[in-house]
Enzyme design. Structure first.
Site, PDB file in Angstrom:
ATOM      1  N   GLU B  60     -66.856 -86.653   9.107  1.00  0.00           N
ATOM      2  CA  GLU B  60     -66.729 -87.967   8.208  1.00  0.00           C
ATOM      3  C   GLU B  60     -65.486 -87.505   7.194  1.00  0.00           C
ATOM      4  OE1 GLU B  60     -69.338 -86.198   9.242  1.00  0.00           O
ATOM      5  OE2 GLU B  60     -71.189 -87.565   9.236  1.00  0.00           O
ATOM      6  N   HIS B 129     -81.232 -86.254   3.959  1.00  0.00           N
ATOM      7  CA  HIS B 129     -81.025 -87.463   4.611  1.00  0.00           C
ATOM      8  C   HIS B 129     -81.647 -88.583   3.671  1.00  0.00           C
ATOM      9  CE1 HIS B 129     -80.894 -89.763   8.638  1.00  0.00           C
ATOM     10  NE2 HIS B 129     -81.147 -90.588   7.756  1.00  0.00           N
TER      11      HIS B 129
END
Lengths: 393, 328
Positions: B60, B129
């Site tokens: 990322e 998450h």
């Protein structure tokens, strides 16, 4: 070149060529036939420009050091001793401004800015943070869009993926341009750098990464943060082309980068180059004493004998080319005429730097206005009731 | 108009913008062959090819930097994160590189980049998450932050985000992808950034809410109208930075009461900023302290019953509204 005892590392003050070091310098160029051919084809103009480029970088550093002593600026990050790793590669690029190649220099590659075409006066203005500095006083890490120098992200390692992104853009745009950045031995320990190497390799991007190993990350010795293989081995694990060059030999740096440029232009990028060199001062001007304590004196002496400017100057003086005529001669038979050519180049650069310093100092009458601190945070502020960033309260 | 899902509305926005401007490209994990972890990029690889729909490795931070670099030479990258919780790895690139590039370069480089992906709790994906980090990004000068709650807003605002010359953090509701709404099919349909919308007009109390909790707030408003005769005005700022606070202030001056709802944690949340704006600009209009309903001040639990409790549900909003109306 003229030495500056008040500012030069002590090893440079009475510098004279060491025969063994010069033998190695010549042997390095001879070692690879491709690089040797490249060096043999270099024009007089290029040879002198490489010399002038390194002198320009050294004098840039010396002038900054003087300003620190005088209290004009608080500190400066210098590239003394590492000029060849910056200047050699930059001269291998297409320096065509907005349509040419792009570099992302670390602060220790400041010489890349002027060798890409930025004025030294603007570089000095960057340090002085004047209103007319390239960043309007926002940062001393300066770039020049019109010269193909991106404004660096100052966090070490962060430039690597950004440079890969430039490569991605060039691929998307169907252009033959390429991007180049340097990665310090310290930055090789960031995950971001490895992500960038992999991203560039897996997408075959036209990017050159130069691992510039100056043996120290601020105050951490290489051995204390690096246990892996030689940096020149790294590229293989990413599936990228690689090569090493002598970071204190501007000809080797230039020739190796030329090879890397050809690879990138023909779609065989990225290329990882690695260079061994040495930081002849502190991380910045404030910790030169600590740097001297960090390494044994022999280390400074070893690298001091390898002053990239002194070695290259010696190679030119004693070489088989008369720089004043461009004609081949018996090695060592054009020393005096070559000395005159180099002295002329040095004098021109010295005058350039002196006047750049004067110009930049004159800009201090125009420091950034208070309201400018909150300008340019955004390009376009939406048409909304919210007034946007407030000025200083 | 057509009734389509939030997911398809985003897909339309991406497709229309990529057709309009060849400098726009999409990059991220699984955006290509797999068509997006949440299928937002369905069909785009087929239409635009592998150079404009770029699959990225699990890196990322690295691919955020890639986007930043591409934006510096004239492209308009759209960077998709599998979730905003995973984008924590990329926050250095978003905050240190993208948000500051224009400023630190003295306006030499613009940064037309959109960072997008799902945000907030999903169904039992637990603490790493499920986060709604809206206020983290809204805190940063140089970023614009958008959080649409409906399919229509998602399409109109994503198109504007992509066209914007500044970095935009675009927070999609992970549990909103399947929600449906009337969405204009017109290619020229956009919604401007920085404009709040009154989602439900009312007289007695103002509720400010964005993203998925909007639907909780609208349900709460129905309940209160039916059971208590309280008329609730629901305002969705939609853009969190820059926020159109005047619409909120006008409403509060009318209703004299306010409840602010968000999915994120309470401390230093979006609502805290809105409270500050209201107390400064409309203090004398308030008939009650402002109430906030937020996600619980704890990481997100996995157990379904606990996860439900973590979220600002309609019953909590009902309770808060009764409280500011002194009806509890």
């Amino acid at each position: 070149m003229q030495r500056y005892p008040a500012f030069d590392p002590p090893e440079y003050v009475d510098w004279s060529p060491d025969p063994e070091v010069m033998r190695q310098f010549r042997a390095t160029i001879e070692a690879d036939s491709g690089r040797r051919d490249c060096v043999e084809r270099l024009s007089v103009e290029r040879l002198v420009a490489l010399y002038a480029g390194m002198v320009r970088f050294r004098l840039h550093d010396i002038f900054l050091k003087r300003w620190v002593r005088q209290g004009v600026i608080s500190k400066a990050w210098l590239g003394t001793g590492e000029e060849a790793t910056t200047v050699g590669p930059v001269h291998a690029l297409d320096r065509g401004g907005e349509e040419g190649d792009i570099v992302g220099p670390m602060i220790r590659n400041a010489g890349a800015c002027h060798e890409m075409g930025m004025s030294v006066a603007d570089m000095f203005r960057g340090y002085l943070a004047t209103a007319d500095s390239p960043t309007r006083g926002r940062d001393l890490h300066i770039g020049g869009r019109e010269y193909g120098v991106i404004t660096p992200v100052s966090l070490v390692g962060s430039l690597a993926p950004v440079i890969a992104g430039l490569g991605l853009a060039f691929r998307l745009q169907g252009s033959k341009r390429l991007a180049l950045t340097w990665v310090g031995d310290g930055a090789t320990k960031t995950g971001e750098v490895h992500e960038a190497f992999n991203l560039a390799a897996v997408q075959r991007l036209p990017v050159i990464f130069i691992i510039q190993n100056n043996q120290v990350a601020l105050g951490t010795l290489l051995d204390d943060h690096h246990a892996g293989a030689d940096f020149s081995e790294w590229a293989r694990v990413y599936g990228a082309a690689c090569a090493a060059f002598d970071g204190n030999n501007v000809l080797d740096a230039h020739a190796a980068t030329r090879w890397a440029v050809e690879k990138c232009r023909s779609g065989e990028g990225p290329v990882l180059l690695s260079a061994e060199t040495f930081r002849m001062g502190g991380h910045a001007t404030h910790d030169e004493a600590e740097a001297r304590e960090l390494f044994p004196p022999e280390t400074f002496a070893f690298w001091g004998r390898r002053d990239p400017i002194g070695c290259y100057e010696t190679w030119l003086l004693e070489g088989a080319l008369d720089l004043s005529t461009g004609e081949p001669v018996a090695p060592g038979s054009a020393v005096e005429s070559n000395r005159a050519v180099l002295a002329e180049a040095e004098a021109a650069v010295t005058a350039e730097i002196e006047s750049a310093a004067e110009e930049a100092l004159a800009s201090r009458t125009d420091m950034p206005a208070a309201e400018s601190a909150v300008e340019g945070v955004y390009g376009e502020w939406p048409d909304t009731s919210n007034p946007g960033p407030a000025p200083f309260y | 108009m057509a009734v389509i899902t939030y997911r398809d509305a985003l897909n339309q926005a991406l497709r229309e913008e990529m057709r309009r401007d060849p400098d726009i490209f999409l990059m991220g994990e699984e955006v290509g062959a797999y068509q997006g972890a949440y299928k937002v990029s369905r069909g785009l690889l087929e239409e635009f090819g592998e150079w404009r729909v770029r699959d990225m490795p699990i890196a990322e931070l690295g691919f955020t930097g890639l986007g930043v670099g591409a934006a510096m030479v004239g492209l308009r990258p759209i960077v998709e994160y599998m979730t905003w919780s995973f984008a924590l790895l990329a926050i250095d690139g978003i905050v240190n590189s993208a948000a500051k590039m224009r400023y630190m370069s003295g306006s030499q480089f613009k940064m037309p980049i959109t960072f997008r992906g799902p945000s907030g709790a999903a169904n039992q994906l637990a603490a790493t998450h499920s986060q709604a980090l809206d206020s983290w990004y809204a805190h940063v000068p140089g970023l614009k932050v958008v959080a649409p709650a409906t399919a229509r807003d998602a399409k109109g605002l994503l198109k504007s985000a992509i066209r914007d010359d500044d970095p935009v953090v675009f927070l999609e509701g992970e549990l909103l992808y399947g929600s449906k709404d009337d969405v204009p099919e017109d290619e020229d349909f956009t919604l401007p950034l920085g404009v709040s919308e009154i989602k439900r007009p009312g007289r007695d109390v103002t509720v400010v809410v964005h993203s998925r909790p909007l639907h909780s707030a609208l349900a709460a408003a129905d309940t209160l109208e039916r059971e208590d005769g309280i008329s609730v005005e629901v305002i969705d700022p939609r853009t969190l930075r820059p926020m159109d606070i005047d619409t909120v202030l006008d409403s509060v001056r009318k209703t004299n009461r306010c409840v602010i709802v968000e999915e994120g944690w309470p401390v230093c949340g979006i609502g805290a900023q809105i409270v500050d704006d209201i107390q400064r600009e409309a203090f004398d209009y308030l008939d009650a302290p402002i109430a906030r309903v937020t996600g619980a001040d704890a990481p997100h639990p996995y157990a379904a019953n606990l996860e439900q409790l973590h979220f600002p549900q309609a019953d909590l909003i009902v309770k808060a509204i009764r409280q500011v109306c002194y009806r509890d």
